[in-house]
Design an enzyme around this catalytic site. Sequence first.
Site, short mmCIF file in Angstrom:
data_model
loop_
_atom_site.label_atom_id
_atom_site.label_comp_id
_atom_site.label_asym_id
_atom_site.label_seq_id
_atom_site.Cartn_x
_atom_site.Cartn_y
_atom_site.Cartn_z
N SER A 282 0.83 -1.14 0.06
CA SER A 282 -0.14 -0.02 -0.13
C SER A 282 0.89 1.12 0.12
O SER A 282 1.84 1.23 0.37
CB SER A 282 -0.91 -0.13 1.15
OG SER A 282 -1.11 1.53 1.58
N GLU A 295 -7.17 -10.60 -6.94
CA GLU A 295 -8.37 -9.70 -7.17
C GLU A 295 -8.34 -9.26 -8.53
O GLU A 295 -9.69 -9.11 -9.00
CB GLU A 295 -7.89 -8.30 -6.19
CG GLU A 295 -7.98 -8.55 -4.86
CD GLU A 295 -7.30 -7.30 -4.19
OE1 GLU A 295 -8.22 -6.33 -3.79
OE2 GLU A 295 -6.26 -7.27 -4.18
#
Length: 478
Positions: A282, A295
Amino acid sequence: MAVGGARKPWGGRFSERTDAMVEAYTASIDADARMLPHDIAASIAHARMLGRQRIIPKKDADAIVRGLAGILEEYARGEFRLRPELEDVHMNVEARLAEKIGAAAGRLHTARSRNDQVATDVRMYMKDACGRAAAALLALQAALLDLAEANKRVVMPGYTHLQRAQPVLFAHHLLAYVEMFARDHTRFAVARTMADESPLGSGALAGVPYPVDREAVAEALGFAGITANSIDAVADRDFIVDFISAAALAMVHVSRLAEELVLWSSAEFAFIRLPDAFATGSSIMPQKKNPDVAELARGRTGRVAGGLVAALMMLKGLPLAYNRDLQEDKPALFEAEDTLLSTLEVLAAMLPRIEVDAQQGKRAAAANYSLATDLADYLVRKGLPFREAHEAVGRVVRYAEDRGLPLSRVPLDVLRKHAPLFDDDALAIDIASSLRSRDVPGGTAPRRVAAALRAARKRIDALSAPGRGRPRKRAAKR
Ligand code: ARG
């Protein structure tokens, strides 16, 4: 795009040059350029046949074949420049052929239309693509087997309604995906069969007024046979729907696996750790390690499913025979192939590198009364009807839950109060005995799973053997 004004093969009937906007709007070269090798192969087979059948002079056929082979070399060297104003790959090749060999090039399109030509090219391309998809599906199955074999003894809770249900072997769970991808493999074989007829000789739609040898051309191009009806041959894109449908279902299977990888790698499940090389961080939260590959695999499923709908809608209500709508088949086909192959490839590389937390799997498998069914089955073996056993164990679970006890800590006299058939051997029921007891073909008993792993490996190795598509890239063992 600076297009407009190119000389068109249909120029004879037209008094005006094509508007640049129309050229840009109708061009398909961005999509169909990848069929260039197939287009040239089909043209070479067609030209040879025209020469053999004396439909065109032998020496012109020879010049055409040589010219086409030269264009293929230019393409392989990256020197073939595609011109968007020439609309599509077929006219680009033909225009280049004319530059190379002059007037004889004008004989190549004898006894042929772009309608049967494009149908031939895209069938040839799709047959190859089916082989690529099949190989990628085998590689993914092999990767699942590698992961399963490296974690043969790991248990996890099996779920229904995403609630812990009964303990299963992790390998058994992975083998469920191997089954799905094996069915997908079969679907691509079927799709390939659907594409395996040569349309050449159908002409624009009615057939051609020359003594062509359709079978010889089909054979030269590796088709199993020829199409039976010239109108259908130029109007049919069912095989494209079959391919995208197979790809969409394979992606749906991928997305289920991807969703589980996302869940399993979360702190809530904590069954697996993803390799750093296949995760991302992140930009704000330093502790994060995100399962982005899974994902995106899940997210891209929509593209392929969307392509399936696009292909179906392209055909819906389309009058016979060829209509330009059919040009939309290629972007849908190519996007389905590209998305599927890149997704299968990255997953096959990632899976064998996943670390599985056996302790966490076992903790989770044992928790939440997941052996309650085994207790009920125990009573059934002692003679109680299943419904009564279910009811009795249900009361035991309620008793244990009220006191915050696991089933293994419920005293025997309490068990007996709910069902007198309980004996102290009931206390021996544990995860291992639960797994062992499910000893049916297809069940999670360790010896059944070991046999299933061997059978799957044998099947995959046989299908990947040389001569059956590309050899499988064996994933590195950890
Ligand atoms: N680019 C066209 C396609 O993909 C080739 C066939 C064109 N035929 C025609 N009659 N305009 O369908």
